[in-house]
Enzyme design. Sequence first.
Site, PDB file in Angstrom:
ATOM      1  CE  LYS A 120      41.787  41.657  44.919  1.00 21.49           C
ATOM      2  NZ  LYS A 120      41.072  41.697  46.366  1.00 21.49           N
ATOM      3  CE  LYS A 143      36.652  40.324  38.648  1.00 18.30           C
ATOM      4  NZ  LYS A 143      36.844  40.171  39.969  1.00 18.30           N
ATOM      5  CE  LYS A 168      35.212  47.968  41.975  1.00 17.03           C
ATOM      6  NZ  LYS A 168      34.645  47.904  42.777  1.00 17.03           N
TER       7      LYS A 168
HETATM    8  P1  TYM Z   1      34.689  43.785  44.943  1.00 20.12           P
HETATM    9  O1  TYM Z   1      33.992  45.132  44.986  1.00 20.12           O
HETATM   10  O2  TYM Z   1      35.306  43.136  44.039  1.00 20.12           O
HETATM   11  O3  TYM Z   1      32.829  43.982  43.950  1.00 20.12           O
HETATM   12  C1  TYM Z   1      31.435  44.233  44.478  1.00 20.12           C
HETATM   13  C2  TYM Z   1      30.641  42.879  43.686  1.00 20.12           C
HETATM   14  O4  TYM Z   1      30.635  43.958  42.853  1.00 20.12           O
HETATM   15  C3  TYM Z   1      30.728  41.767  41.720  1.00 20.12           C
HETATM   16  N1  TYM Z   1      31.107  41.842  40.491  1.00 20.12           N
HETATM   17  C4  TYM Z   1      30.632  41.877  39.637  1.00 20.12           C
HETATM   18  N2  TYM Z   1      29.877  39.999  39.372  1.00 20.12           N
HETATM   19  C5  TYM Z   1      29.716  40.391  37.885  1.00 20.12           C
HETATM   20  N3  TYM Z   1      30.422  40.811  36.653  1.00 20.12           N
HETATM   21  C6  TYM Z   1      31.490  41.017  37.692  1.00 20.12           C
HETATM   22  N4  TYM Z   1      32.783  41.916  35.991  1.00 20.12           N
HETATM   23  C7  TYM Z   1      31.653  41.976  38.674  1.00 20.12           C
HETATM   24  N5  TYM Z   1      32.397  41.966  39.058  1.00 20.12           N
HETATM   25  C8  TYM Z   1      32.278  42.706  40.494  1.00 20.12           C
HETATM   26  C9  TYM Z   1      31.650  41.086  42.879  1.00 20.12           C
HETATM   27  O5  TYM Z   1      31.070  39.339  42.816  1.00 20.12           O
HETATM   28  C10 TYM Z   1      30.546  41.744  44.189  1.00 20.12           C
HETATM   29  O6  TYM Z   1      29.407  40.772  44.490  1.00 20.12           O
HETATM   30  N6  TYM Z   1      35.625  40.512  48.457  1.00 20.12           N
HETATM   31  C11 TYM Z   1      34.182  41.456  48.121  1.00 20.12           C
HETATM   32  C12 TYM Z   1      33.572  42.582  48.601  1.00 20.12           C
HETATM   33  C13 TYM Z   1      32.976  42.180  50.033  1.00 20.12           C
HETATM   34  C14 TYM Z   1      31.814  41.384  50.602  1.00 20.12           C
HETATM   35  C15 TYM Z   1      32.274  41.378  51.647  1.00 20.12           C
HETATM   36  C16 TYM Z   1      31.143  40.591  49.961  1.00 20.12           C
HETATM   37  C17 TYM Z   1      34.030  42.339  51.053  1.00 20.12           C
HETATM   38  N7  TYM Z   1      33.499  42.003  52.389  1.00 20.12           N
HETATM   39  C18 TYM Z   1      30.900  39.995  52.220  1.00 20.12           C
HETATM   40  C19 TYM Z   1      29.794  39.912  50.276  1.00 20.12           C
HETATM   41  C20 TYM Z   1      30.372  40.048  51.172  1.00 20.12           C
HETATM   42  C21 TYM Z   1      35.006  42.572  46.404  1.00 20.12           C
HETATM   43  O7  TYM Z   1      35.583  42.866  46.291  1.00 20.12           O
HETATM   44  O8  TYM Z   1      33.770  42.926  45.820  1.00 20.12           O
END
Ligand code: TYM
Length: 331
Positions: free
Chosen positions: A114, A195, A198
């Site tokens: 990022k 991957k 968005k």
């Molecule tokens: P975020 O918002 O980017 O994504 C949400 C969830 O979707 C999963 N994910 C994927 N899984 C498989 N293939 C993909 N291409 C893919 N893209 C996204 C992510 O692994 C995630 O589980 N940092 C986290 C948000 C967060 C969080 C937390 C998660 C904040 N605090 C505490 C767990 C526990 C994030 O940016 O996810």
Amino acid sequence: MAIKRIFSGIQPTGDLHLGNYYGAVQNWVGLQNGDSETIYCVVDYHAITGGIEPEQLPQRSLQLAGDLIACGIDPERSILFVQSHVPEHTELAWVFNAFAAYGDLSRMTQFKDKSGRTKHVNSGLFTYPVLQAADILLYLADGVPVGEDQAQHLELTRGIARRFNQIAGVEFFPETQILLTEGKRIMSLADPTRKMGKSYGEKHYVGIMEPPKRVAKKIKSAVTDAGGESRDALSPGVANLLGLLRLAGKDVEADDFEAQALSGDLMYGYLKVAVADATVELLEPIQARRAALSDDDIRAILADGAARARDIAGSVMAEVRSLIGVGAGRI
Ligand code: TYM
């Protein structure tokens, strides 16, 4: 050891997509049927590290919460809330800043990725995983269902918990386990070597709420053959489409297509139609449930969720303050 409490979060940035669904949300829904308590959070404080948009952010959080409910998050069985409605998240994150190692944070690949794409690298991007650790440990959660891209952040969470426990001299925070699925890494349709996300642009993902025609169109224009693959291995694009077909519950069809791919007889068009049909079939009931939800329904669910979350967060945070010697009433 049996998992007692599950926590996971998702950022209100952009559309909910198939990667989020298969990597995380579908698992969140399934876990509601087990014995663990389930807590799910729309993490708006995380989202501000990507830009400040006060007009859009509340609406995005509300929309995403509605989408999660439509996917099957059941407010009777789970706590669903918005992170900023429970102020203890940021309080615990500050405390954890005193436990997280600078060196560990600088090794986080998501930060490197990022910060490499941003002009103004704010320090929230750097300490982002500390807030994530706070989200999880504020509820003493021992299971976290996420996609594979979050594995490094969860390792950091475990490290913070260990260090806290060691310094405080008690086993206060649990060892957190990552809960992965078959869909732990869904790849982009337009570039299957990275991957699905968005942030890369429209054609890289399929949105859960996209109209069936657009879903089909995106899948039909997926990259299948980047050229140069050996004949007896699946290309990343075909492997990804086969994965999507299996995840949509069409294993038998997927086996058939895979055999054709390996013998060099696969007609990509047929595979794409099958994936598009299966995906539309999966999304239809979700979209129908979403259409029946009003903003006020969602607001009521979130208000109740925040109240329940605050109960847990308040008592855990009170213990943390006491363990580190801060807080009113102690002097
Ligand atoms: P975020 O918002 O980017 O994504 C949400 C969830 O979707 C999963 N994910 C994927 N899984 C498989 N293939 C993909 N291409 C893919 N893209 C996204 C992510 O692994 C995630 O589980 N940092 C986290 C948000 C967060 C969080 C937390 C998660 C904040 N605090 C505490 C767990 C526990 C994030 O940016 O996810």
